[in-house]
Design a protein around this motif. Structure first.
Motif: not given
Length: 96
Positions: A54-59, A66-75
Motif C-alpha cells: 500500500d505504499l504510494t509514490h508519495l512514500l 491513490g487518486t489526485v484528490f487524495g494526495y493532499r491528505k496523504l501529503l
C-alpha cells in the motif's frame, strides 16, 4: 519491457546508477509496474528490493488506489517511519 513502453522501463536508465540503493515499491503500484523491482534487482548489483504494501509514490501508505484528490491528505501525513528507518539503516551501513 515491464512497466515501460518505448524506452521508459527500468533498463533504460539503470546505466545511470553508480551504486546500489534501497528500492521500495508498492506491489499494486500504478506509477511503476511491480515487475520492474525484480528487473532493477537484476540490473543493479547490490540492490535490496523490498515491496511495501500500500505504499504510494508519495512514500505514504493508502487504502486502495491513490487518486489526485487524495494526495493532499496523504501529503499532510509523515513519510512512513519504517521506510525512513530502512533508508537510515542502509545509509549508516555505507557511510558509518
Amino acid at each position: 519491457m515491464p512497466g515501460g513502453g518505448a524506452g521508459h522501463g527500468p533498463g533504460s536508465t539503470a546505466h545511470l546508477r553508480e551504486g546500489a540503493g534501497p528500492a521500495r515499491l508498492r506491489p499494486s503500484g500504478r506509477q511503476v509496474d511491480p515487475a520492474d523491482l525484480d528487473v532493477l534487482a537484476n540490473l543493479v548489483p547490490g540492490a535490496q528490493p523490498r515491496r511495501v504494501p500500500d505504499l504510494t509514490h508519495l512514500l505514504r501508505r493508502t487504502d486502495g488506489p491513490g487518486t489526485v484528490f487524495g494526495y493532499r491528505k496523504l501529503l499532510r501525513r509523515p513519510v512512513e517511519e519504517d521506510l525512513l528507518t530502512d533508508i537510515a539503516r542502509w545509509l549508516a551501513e555505507r557511510l558509518g
